[in-house]
Write a protein that holds these residues in place. Structure first.
Motif, short mmCIF file in Angstrom:
data_model
loop_
_atom_site.label_atom_id
_atom_site.label_comp_id
_atom_site.label_asym_id
_atom_site.label_seq_id
_atom_site.Cartn_x
_atom_site.Cartn_y
_atom_site.Cartn_z
N LEU A 17 0.96 -0.96 -0.22
CA LEU A 17 0.05 0.07 -0.13
C LEU A 17 0.80 1.32 -0.04
O LEU A 17 1.94 1.29 0.86
N CYS A 18 0.50 2.20 -0.78
CA CYS A 18 1.33 3.44 -0.99
C CYS A 18 0.95 4.12 0.57
O CYS A 18 -0.10 4.20 1.04
N PRO A 19 2.23 4.67 1.35
CA PRO A 19 2.05 4.94 2.74
C PRO A 19 1.40 6.37 2.76
O PRO A 19 1.07 6.75 3.87
N VAL A 20 1.05 7.04 1.65
CA VAL A 20 0.69 8.32 1.61
C VAL A 20 -0.80 8.16 1.40
O VAL A 20 -1.71 8.48 2.10
N CYS A 21 -1.40 7.37 0.25
CA CYS A 21 -2.96 7.54 -0.24
C CYS A 21 -3.72 5.92 0.15
O CYS A 21 -4.68 5.71 0.05
N GLY A 22 -2.64 5.09 0.40
CA GLY A 22 -3.02 3.71 0.65
C GLY A 22 -3.34 2.82 -0.62
O GLY A 22 -3.99 1.67 -0.64
N ILE A 43 6.40 5.06 -8.73
CA ILE A 43 5.80 6.31 -8.35
C ILE A 43 4.40 5.73 -8.21
O ILE A 43 3.72 5.18 -9.19
N CYS A 44 3.54 6.27 -7.15
CA CYS A 44 2.31 5.91 -6.90
C CYS A 44 1.47 6.29 -7.91
O CYS A 44 1.44 7.46 -8.34
N PRO A 45 0.70 5.36 -8.63
CA PRO A 45 -0.21 5.64 -9.67
C PRO A 45 -1.37 6.69 -9.35
O PRO A 45 -1.95 7.17 -10.29
N LEU A 48 0.96 9.89 -6.86
CA LEU A 48 2.36 10.18 -7.48
C LEU A 48 3.50 10.44 -6.62
O LEU A 48 4.45 10.88 -6.67
N TRP A 49 3.15 9.68 -5.37
CA TRP A 49 4.38 9.65 -4.36
C TRP A 49 5.42 8.80 -5.01
O TRP A 49 5.14 7.84 -5.55
N GLU A 50 6.48 9.31 -4.93
CA GLU A 50 7.75 8.44 -5.24
C GLU A 50 8.72 8.43 -3.97
O GLU A 50 9.48 9.27 -3.46
#
Ligand SMILES: [Zn+2]
Length: 112
Positions: A17-22, A43-45, A48-50
């Protein structure tokens, strides 16, 4: 939260899971090592967290002192709209940003 490995959050299905948006499956392999975010992994699709860039003060002027502070600051700005930020063809049909973020924070309350 000092251990960067704690940013490798997985759900019951084993998706990272993306730690920013999940967003689930934001990376196909863990994006954090004991040294921090690994540049070039993903890069989170969705938001866009990288990892390795957005959480690294040497790389990004917007990054904060720590990974968690960077995650929280990035999430605050994403949460204004909670919009899908990447390519539309990767957006799930049932995309629900609020639900996805709630699930992340349930699994990893330390990322709140
Ligand atoms: Zn994300």
């Amino acid at each position: 939260m000092k251990n960067p490995l704690s940013f490798n959050v997985t759900n019951d299905s084993g998706s990272l899971l993306c730690p920013v948006c999940g967003f689930p499956d934001f990376a196909s392999s863990p994006a954090y090592s004991k040294n921090g975010g690994e540049i070039g992994v993903t890069i989170c699709p969705c938001c866009l967290w990288e990892p390795g860039f957005d959480d690294c003060p040497a790389a990004s002027a917007r990054a904060k002192e720590t990974i968690i502070a960077s995650v929280k600051a990035y999430r605050r700005s994403w949460a204004v709209t909670k919009q899908w930020g990447g390519k539309r063809d990767r957006m799930p049909e049932n995309f629900d940003s609020a639900d996805q973020l709630a699930k992340l924070l349930e699994i990893a309350p330390n990322l709140k």
